[in-house]
Structure formats: C-alpha cells, structure tokens
Enzyme design. Sequence first.
Site, PDB file in Angstrom:
ATOM      1  N   LYS A 118       0.824  -1.220   0.000  1.00  0.00           N
ATOM      2  CA  LYS A 118       0.000   0.000   0.000  1.00  0.00           C
ATOM      3  C   LYS A 118       0.851   1.259   0.000  1.00  0.00           C
ATOM      4  O   LYS A 118       0.337   2.370   0.060  1.00  0.00           O
ATOM      5  CB  LYS A 118      -0.926   0.025   1.218  1.00  0.00           C
ATOM      6  CG  LYS A 118      -1.879  -1.141   1.357  1.00  0.00           C
ATOM      7  CD  LYS A 118      -2.867  -0.825   2.489  1.00  0.00           C
ATOM      8  CE  LYS A 118      -3.248  -2.038   3.267  1.00  0.00           C
ATOM      9  NZ  LYS A 118      -4.086  -1.713   4.436  1.00  0.00           N
ATOM     10  N   LYS A 148       2.217   2.572   2.279  1.00  0.00           N
ATOM     11  CA  LYS A 148       1.858   3.377   3.459  1.00  0.00           C
ATOM     12  C   LYS A 148       2.953   3.213   4.511  1.00  0.00           C
ATOM     13  O   LYS A 148       3.353   2.094   4.836  1.00  0.00           O
ATOM     14  CB  LYS A 148       0.544   2.869   4.079  1.00  0.00           C
ATOM     15  CG  LYS A 148      -0.734   3.359   3.440  1.00  0.00           C
ATOM     16  CD  LYS A 148      -1.951   2.873   4.285  1.00  0.00           C
ATOM     17  CE  LYS A 148      -3.263   3.382   3.764  1.00  0.00           C
ATOM     18  NZ  LYS A 148      -4.419   2.950   4.595  1.00  0.00           N
TER      19      LYS A 148
HETATM   20  N1  C2G Z   1     -12.835   3.957   7.456  1.00  0.00           N
HETATM   21  C1  C2G Z   1     -14.073   4.569   7.589  1.00  0.00           C
HETATM   22  N2  C2G Z   1     -14.149   5.913   7.679  1.00  0.00           N
HETATM   23  C2  C2G Z   1     -13.022   6.671   7.644  1.00  0.00           C
HETATM   24  C3  C2G Z   1     -11.763   6.061   7.521  1.00  0.00           C
HETATM   25  C4  C2G Z   1     -11.688   4.678   7.429  1.00  0.00           C
HETATM   26  O1  C2G Z   1     -15.119   3.888   7.618  1.00  0.00           O
HETATM   27  N3  C2G Z   1     -13.139   8.032   7.747  1.00  0.00           N
HETATM   28  C5  C2G Z   1     -12.796   2.491   7.340  1.00  0.00           C
HETATM   29  C6  C2G Z   1     -12.200   2.015   6.015  1.00  0.00           C
HETATM   30  O2  C2G Z   1     -13.195   2.028   4.992  1.00  0.00           O
HETATM   31  C7  C2G Z   1     -11.760   0.604   6.376  1.00  0.00           C
HETATM   32  C8  C2G Z   1     -11.329   0.751   7.853  1.00  0.00           C
HETATM   33  O3  C2G Z   1     -11.951   1.963   8.346  1.00  0.00           O
HETATM   34  O4  C2G Z   1     -12.871  -0.287   6.317  1.00  0.00           O
HETATM   35  C9  C2G Z   1      -9.834   0.867   8.000  1.00  0.00           C
HETATM   36  O5  C2G Z   1      -9.394   1.940   7.189  1.00  0.00           O
HETATM   37  P1  C2G Z   1      -7.841   1.961   6.752  1.00  0.00           P
HETATM   38  O6  C2G Z   1      -6.995   1.783   7.959  1.00  0.00           O
HETATM   39  O7  C2G Z   1      -7.632   3.142   5.874  1.00  0.00           O
HETATM   40  O8  C2G Z   1      -7.743   0.610   5.925  1.00  0.00           O
HETATM   41  P2  C2G Z   1      -7.258   0.437   4.412  1.00  0.00           P
HETATM   42  O9  C2G Z   1      -5.945   1.092   4.251  1.00  0.00           O
HETATM   43  O10 C2G Z   1      -8.390   0.838   3.563  1.00  0.00           O
HETATM   44  O11 C2G Z   1      -6.970  -1.148   4.365  1.00  0.00           O
HETATM   45  O12 C2G Z   1      -7.291  -5.572   2.682  1.00  0.00           O
HETATM   46  C10 C2G Z   1      -8.012  -4.387   2.976  1.00  0.00           C
HETATM   47  C11 C2G Z   1      -7.087  -3.269   3.405  1.00  0.00           C
HETATM   48  O13 C2G Z   1      -6.206  -3.725   4.418  1.00  0.00           O
HETATM   49  C12 C2G Z   1      -7.891  -2.068   3.905  1.00  0.00           C
END
Ligand code: C2G
Length: 132
Positions: A45, A47
């Site tokens: 990612k 990240k």
């Molecule tokens: N999320 C949310 N609202 C936000 C930020 C995040 O609902 N304002 C949700 C995302 O949609 C996700 C979860 O919180 O379901 C975790 O977000 P992230 O840590 O950004 O995860 P991500 O990088 O999208 O990783 O295999 C799937 C990936 O690992 C998802």
Amino acid sequence: MKKVITYGTFDLLHYGHVNLLQRAKALGDYLIVAISTDEFNWNEKQKKCYFSYEERKRLVEAIRYVDLVIPEEAWDQKIQDVKEFKVDTFVIGDDWTGKFDFLKDYCEVVYLPRTPEISTTQIKAELGGKNK
Ligand code: C2G
C-alpha cells in the site's frame, strides 16, 4: 455465533475507524480485525504508518467491539481467513466497494459507508501544517 471479519491499517486510530468497527460488530456476535502488518503496508500500500503493527494492534484490541486481532500479511489471505475462522460476514468501508466481491462465494460481503470527514491522511496533513 455469527462471526464478522474486517481488514485495515488503522493507523492514528480515529472515530471513523471506531464507527466502522461498531457497525461491523452489530452485524454479528464476534468481530475479527485483520490489521495490516508494517511490511504489508509498505510493500502493498506504500503506506508508512506512524504507529507500528504492535502499537496499532494494542489500540484496536482495546476497542470494546473487537474480539480478536490477527495480522494481514497478504491481499490473498482473505479466503483462507474466512474458511479458518468460519466467518459469516466480511465487512469493509465503501471505498472498497466491489473489490472483494469474490468473497461472496464464501461469506456475506458488506460495504459500509465511510465516515466522510475524517481520515488518517487528513490528520497527518493538518498536523504537518501546524508544525511548519
Ligand atoms: N474507514 C471509515 N471511515 C473513515 C476512515 C476509514 O469507515 N473516515 C474504514 C475504512 O473504509 C476501512 C477501515 O476503516 O474499512 C480501515 O481503514 P484503513 O486503515 O484506511 O484501511 P485500508 O488502508 O483501507 O486497508 O485488505 C483491505 C485493506 O487492508 C484495507
């Protein structure tokens, strides 16, 4: 017992993450959260997390809706996880809508609306700006 699973980085844990986890738990009785490892985040990612996997795991485990935290080490571990933990429902935010429909052969797939006004990226940007 209805088991739910979700995946994410959960860096700089915020109420958007908690909103997601609360709604995910409401879909069943037991919530598993697969947290992306530092290696997975960087390699897959691009990240760079502020908190390490262990620190992010500690924070997410402290959330009342969460029953088990496991590591997310690869994109393609989801089918194995669903089978191994006998998961009924996969849940993730709607920024991923459609991306995990292949799991419908193994469990229910639910995409939930994100909390619109908050994100880890935004937090970092605003904190970075203040430190200038
Ligand atoms: N999320 C949310 N609202 C936000 C930020 C995040 O609902 N304002 C949700 C995302 O949609 C996700 C979860 O919180 O379901 C975790 O977000 P992230 O840590 O950004 O995860 P991500 O990088 O999208 O990783 O295999 C799937 C990936 O690992 C998802």
